[in-house]
Design an enzyme around this catalytic site. Structure first.
Site, PDB file in Angstrom:
ATOM      1  NE  ARG A 319      73.554  22.264  34.049  1.00 42.64           N
ATOM      2  CZ  ARG A 319      72.981  21.091  33.939  1.00 42.64           C
ATOM      3  NH1 ARG A 319      72.037  20.522  34.641  1.00 42.64           N
ATOM      4  NH2 ARG A 319      73.063  20.430  32.607  1.00 42.64           N
ATOM      5  CG  HIS A 323      62.841  25.721  27.422  1.00 37.93           C
ATOM      6  ND1 HIS A 323      63.082  26.513  26.024  1.00 37.93           N
ATOM      7  CD2 HIS A 323      63.890  25.098  27.519  1.00 37.93           C
ATOM      8  CE1 HIS A 323      64.453  26.187  25.699  1.00 37.93           C
ATOM      9  NE2 HIS A 323      64.917  25.030  26.515  1.00 37.93           N
ATOM     10  CG  HIS A 326      62.438  26.324  32.885  1.00 34.45           C
ATOM     11  ND1 HIS A 326      62.865  25.886  31.450  1.00 34.45           N
ATOM     12  CD2 HIS A 326      62.654  25.051  33.576  1.00 34.45           C
ATOM     13  CE1 HIS A 326      63.404  24.979  31.503  1.00 34.45           C
ATOM     14  NE2 HIS A 326      63.376  24.264  32.646  1.00 34.45           N
ATOM     15  NE  ARG A 412      61.448  13.692  37.316  1.00 41.39           N
ATOM     16  CZ  ARG A 412      62.555  13.112  36.575  1.00 41.39           C
ATOM     17  NH1 ARG A 412      63.204  14.222  35.879  1.00 41.39           N
ATOM     18  NH2 ARG A 412      62.538  11.892  36.279  1.00 41.39           N
TER      19      ARG A 412
END
Ligand code: PPS
Ligand code: ADP
Length: 694
Positions: A319, A323, A326, A412
């Site tokens: 959502r 960056h 990711h 996480r």
């Protein structure tokens, strides 16, 4: 009466078989003549007649008379909403029966036992994740008919969240659900994450409505579900109508009845008091005008994977803008699972305050160029997230499974809602992974768990934090979401190791530094306290600085234009202030400066205006704290005199209340300072908040 078989066993009675064929035919070809129907489903005219009679009695089809010379074509037959729901139910049972038949035949021919994986590809039927998934839509011809029929039904105007839920119900994204949860299913889901039939389902998907609306309905009544423009998207047979225990729902589903959790806040403040449950008949999907080429239904994605020959697909839920961390994580996940990659961001509803999806999709498109094109794809998911951490992760997994995905990344603090009202996390950082692991096999989708990724400067790469053995000897860099927002709002540098320049530039466009964003200054105080005078002085100073348009919404001026019909009762004052708030929030949204100067005597209403404005920019409340005695001494307009004489009723400070602001950004004493100095105090405050550059 129809003799229906026990849904728990897979055998289908002959009558059910015939009913199914009849309903299917009428769905595809409403208005067909008896003769055509009889030959299409292979029964005699006499038998068809009997069947039609039974189906009409059961409310599955309706007959209408047709004008014309041909007596044999006198009647037209079409599916009703109830018939469509029955057809969907029978479709499921048919599929189950056919699969069972297939398995038994397969076992007989290959000498294996049913339920075992076939020995060779030759005998495998289509891979489970690639076979089409049942949707709740009727055919487009039937949809036209049902729409006309539904126009007479009681309507419910869906909320934005319900529209998201309905879309995923109808397109199979929420399979096995066939509608909004019944009370029995809801209880099972809330208490132990299972539907009444024992199937795993973790999120209560309910149709919340007002008490008044629910009170109008009879059990078994069909209602039309409309979008916000009034378009009928579906019909629903209301089988259940109950008042839920929201505290219990909050505790069991979200972990605590704490309104710091956005979904708990929604549950108590936005959701209706009563829930309705029942099967849905889909007429048409909600309309989307944005990024249409990037939106896929579960069946469209399954077809895409089939076409591309992607047998293993790992999905990444997000959502947030992507960056570098990711990207690294998704690369690694695809490598580990030896799978293709699906970037599957949520564009329905996410956490309040998130970067809007328009900006995010532009960011994703920029990042997509950095992935090898033939291995990665992106599709937008119209899901309304609940931020329910562990349960949300399992829900996301089930949805992705429906979309044909085989692997799912859980990182996480998956779908974490932030801190609770005590400032602590609602869930442990890896609770979502633990719950997913427990249900992984049953869901039929494999988790690719990820730990926290950080940047190791010496090696110039991202690594999972807990795999870094030389932690004490290397420089570990990380920028949190909060820090990123600070840097963006202050126009500070965002390093390339953290994000791609294209992404940063998109984010900067949407979220310029504070000194370029819109904001609202809201002056409140007694009549004659000096609000208009200070507001005018400030406006001139801000216009002298330039850069952003300035609009003054003075009490008197607003009452002449926007609120000319209003008086000074509490209701009218509130309405007046909310109108000012609405205009100010629009100005703020579009990058302007709004200066408001009404009395605004009620704290609760000022708070509502603050909330409306803070969706888009800063809200600066200034209490012009001139005492009532001083205002009365000034009595610029002669109103206090009239109020004292009782000629003006409900006069603020004399015969009407004023809630002194408890925590204004600034409080000004006009008795000890001149106008210029008062206006300057506000300018200094704006500067200290970073809203204007000194
Ligand atoms: N009963 C009563 N109470 C308060 N004020 C009254 C009343 N009747 C008329 N006026 C004049 O209306 C102006 C206040 O309007 P507002 O829109 O600012 O009031 S409110 O915020 O809706 O309460 C206020 O203007 P300001 O002096 O600029 O505040 C008054 O001139
Ligand atoms: N420091 C000050 N700031 C603002 N107004 C002041 C100050 N000192 C005196 N005044 C006078 O008080 C009156 C305030 O009237 P106005 O601005 O119309 O108040 P409001 O808009 O709150 O009703 C004006 O006559 C103004 O000249």
């Amino acid at each position: 009466m129809y003799v229906l078989s026990n849904p728990k066993t897979s055998l289908i009675t002959d009558e059910e078989g015939q009913l199914f064929r009849l309903l299917r035919h009428l769905d595809m070809a409403p208005d067909a003549s008896q003769r055509t129907i009889a030959s299409a489903i292979g029964v005699s005219l006499g038998r068809l007649n009997a069947q039609l009679r039974l189906a009409v009695e059961a409310g599955f089809i309706k007959i209408s008379e047709r004008a014309g010379p041909d007596r044999r074509q006198r009647f037209a037959y079409a599916l009703t909403a109830r018939g469509a729901a029955e057809k969907l139910r029978l479709t499921d049972r048919f599929l189950a029966a056919k699969f069972l038949e297939y398995q038994m035949l397969h076992a007989e021919l290959t000498g294996t036992r049913p339920g075992l994986t076939p020995l060779s590809d030759r005998t495998t039927f289509m891979q489970n994740n690639l076979a089409p998934i049942p949707e709740l839509y009727v055919s487009s011809d039937s949809a036209q008919k049902l729409k006309v029929e539904a126009a007479d039904l009681v309507s419910w105007d869906l909320t934005p969240r319900q529209i998201c839920d309905l879309e995923l119900l109808m397109n199979g994204g929420f399979s096995p659900l066939k509608g909004f949860l019944s009370e029995e299913d809801y209880d099972g889901v809330v208490e132990n994450m299972r539907l009444a039939d024992g199937k795993l389902w973790v999120m209560p998907i309910t149709l919340d409505v007002s008490e008044d609306f629910a009170a109008k309905l009879e059990p078994g009544q069909d209602i039309a579900l409309r979008d916000q423009e009034g378009v009928i998207l579906a019909t629903m047979t209301v089988t259940d109508n109950w008042t839920p225990n929201k505290t219990n729902e909050a505790e069991k589903v979200f972990g605590a009845d704490d309104q710091a959790h956005p979904a708990v806040h929604y549950l108590h403040n936005t959701a209706g008091a009563v829930y309705l449950g029942g099967p849905i008949t889909g007429i048409q999907p909600p309309m989307h005008y944005d990024f249409r080429a990037r939106r896929d239904t579960p069946n469209e994605l399954r077809a895409y994977f089939r076409k591309m020959g992607w047998r293993k697909v790992v999905a990444f839920q997000t959502r947030n803008p992507l960056h570098r961390a990711h990207q690294e994580l998704t690369f690694r996940a695809a490598r580990e699972a030896q799978a293709n990659l699906l970037i599957h961001p949520v564009v329905g509803m996410t956490k309040p305050g998130d970067v809007d999806h328009f900006t995010r999709v532009r960011c994703y498109e920029a990042v997509l160029d950095k992935y090898p094109t033939s291995t990665t794809s992106m599709s937008l998911l119209p899901l309304a997230m609940r931020m329910a951490g562990p349960r949300e992760a399992v829900w996301h997994g089930q949805i992705r499974k429906n979309y044909g995905v085989t692997h799912f990344i859980v990182g996480r603090d998956h779908a974490g809602p932030g801190s609770n009202s005590q400032g602590e996390d609602f869930y442990g950082p890896y609770d979502a992974q633990d719950l997913f692991r427990q249900h992984e096999e049953e869901m039929g989708i494999t988790m690719v768990p990820f730990k926290h990724m950080v940047y190791v400067q010496e090696r110039a790469q991202y690594e999972p934090f807990d795999e870094i053995e030389d932690r004490d000897n290397v420089t570990i860099l990380n920028i949190s979401g909060t820090e990123l927002r600070r840097r963006l709002s202050e126009g500070l540098e965002i390093p390339e190791w953290f994000s791609f320049p294209e992404v940063v530039s998109e984010l900067r466009k949407t979220k310029p530094p504070r000194a370029q964003q819109g904001f609202t200054v809201f002056l409140t105080g007694f009549s004659g306290s000096g609000k208009s005078t200070i507001a005018n002085a400030m406006m001139v100073k801000l216009m002298e600085m330039g850069g952003r348009p300035v609009t003054l919404l003075d009490g008197d001026i607003v009452r002449k234009n926007l609120s000319s019909e209003l008086g000074f009762s509490k209701e009218h004052r509130d309405l007046n202030i909310l109108r000012i708030g609405y205009v100010a929030s629009e100005i703020t949204k579009n990058g302007g400066i709004a200066i408001c100067a009404p009395i605004a005597p009620y704290a609760v209403t000022r708070r509502k205006v603050r909330e409306a404005v803070e969706n888009y920019g800063a809200f600066v409340e200034v209490h012009v704290a001139t005492s009532i005695e001083e205002c009365e001494r000034r009595d610029r307009k002669g109103l206090y005199k009239l109020a004292r004489e009782g000629k003006i009723k409900e006069f603020t400070g004399i015969s009407d209340p004023y809630d002194v602001p408890a925590n204004p950004e600034l409080s000004i004493d006009t008795e000890g300072a001149d106008v210029d100095n008062c206006a300057h105090q506000v300018i200094l405050k704006l500067e200290s908040m970073g809203l204007i550059k000194g």
